[in-house]
Design an enzyme around this catalytic site. Sequence first.
Site, PDB file in Angstrom:
ATOM      1  N   ASP A 152       0.956  -1.223  -0.072  1.00 55.54           N
ATOM      2  CA  ASP A 152       0.195  -0.069  -0.022  1.00 55.54           C
ATOM      3  C   ASP A 152       0.816   1.321   0.018  1.00 55.54           C
ATOM      4  O   ASP A 152       0.716   2.150  -0.879  1.00 55.54           O
ATOM      5  CB  ASP A 152      -0.887  -0.028   1.227  1.00 55.54           C
ATOM      6  CG  ASP A 152      -0.281  -0.169   2.689  1.00 55.54           C
ATOM      7  OD1 ASP A 152       0.921  -0.620   2.737  1.00 55.54           O
ATOM      8  OD2 ASP A 152      -0.929  -0.305   3.493  1.00 55.54           O
ATOM      9  N   ASP A 164       6.840   4.102   3.859  1.00 53.31           N
ATOM     10  CA  ASP A 164       7.043   5.282   4.511  1.00 53.31           C
ATOM     11  C   ASP A 164       8.251   5.354   5.065  1.00 53.31           C
ATOM     12  O   ASP A 164       9.107   5.807   4.071  1.00 53.31           O
ATOM     13  CB  ASP A 164       5.951   4.992   5.889  1.00 53.31           C
ATOM     14  CG  ASP A 164       5.859   6.168   6.722  1.00 53.31           C
ATOM     15  OD1 ASP A 164       6.524   7.278   6.169  1.00 53.31           O
ATOM     16  OD2 ASP A 164       5.604   6.321   7.892  1.00 53.31           O
ATOM     17  N   LYS A 175       6.057   7.739   0.328  1.00 52.53           N
ATOM     18  CA  LYS A 175       6.382   9.072   1.216  1.00 52.53           C
ATOM     19  C   LYS A 175       8.182   9.311   1.016  1.00 52.53           C
ATOM     20  O   LYS A 175       8.499   8.859   1.995  1.00 52.53           O
ATOM     21  CB  LYS A 175       6.005   9.085   2.497  1.00 52.53           C
ATOM     22  CG  LYS A 175       4.413   9.170   2.740  1.00 52.53           C
ATOM     23  CD  LYS A 175       3.953   8.966   4.129  1.00 52.53           C
ATOM     24  CE  LYS A 175       2.644   9.369   4.384  1.00 52.53           C
ATOM     25  NZ  LYS A 175       2.329   8.799   5.683  1.00 52.53           N
ATOM     26  N   VAL A 232      -2.495   9.493   5.203  1.00 55.26           N
ATOM     27  CA  VAL A 232      -3.550   9.293   4.207  1.00 55.26           C
ATOM     28  C   VAL A 232      -4.374   8.046   4.745  1.00 55.26           C
ATOM     29  O   VAL A 232      -3.830   7.150   5.389  1.00 55.26           O
ATOM     30  CB  VAL A 232      -3.028   9.290   2.802  1.00 55.26           C
ATOM     31  CG1 VAL A 232      -2.457  10.513   2.444  1.00 55.26           C
ATOM     32  CG2 VAL A 232      -1.831   8.032   2.796  1.00 55.26           C
TER      33      VAL A 232
END
Length: 191
Positions: free
Chosen positions: A109, A112, A140, A162
């Site tokens: 998904d 990070d 990100k 998000v």
Amino acid sequence: MKVEDVHNDPDIAVDHVLLTHEQIEAKLEEVARKIDEDYKDKDLLMVAVLKGAINTMVGLNAHMHTTAPMDFMSISTYGEGGRESSGQITIRADLTAEVKDKDILIVEDIIDSGFTLNWLINNLKERGARSVEVFPLLTKTARRLYDIDIKYPGYEIPDEFVVGFGLDYDERYRNLDSIVVMKPKHQGDKA
Ligand code: IMP
Ligand code: MG
């Protein structure tokens, strides 16, 4: 659910839509075409980490013209709950497929810090995977701590919290069909 259906959350509110359902679908279709081509002569096993990557896994497969087995893993990061991933990872539920000699595509998904993914890539290689590539729907980039070679980049997004299309806030909003930026309702709160 659609963004219009998000009401009355006591803690957080939708700030803005970052990616529409159409934008997500367009990316999944584009990546599906590449995978169909790149894995023609390979022994593809698609792997996703539960639960956030489910929507991306299913959506990507819906656009593929070839079939490949899918498998899932559940892992937990010690100290989970906070935003920062760190510390120790343990396998809560393992893959059922044989990994040895497979050409693995990890569907994610979001990347990070990259901590989870970095661990998973190494884990699959140790188990004898022939190749390990990655498709994260979101990245990100500003927060990346681990150097990961992303063969199939999705969307780069800013360092904001998000939800939607698999991503949750406290297990909610995974079923939102778009990806939205959420902000805390009370100042000083952490999303
Ligand atoms: P990493 O190990 O630091 O790369 O963290 C990746 C995981 O953190 C993802 O699989 C998500 O579960 C979670 N995560 C990171 N950013 C967000 C976000 O903005 N919304 C929801 N979950 C997130
Ligand atoms: Mg996750």
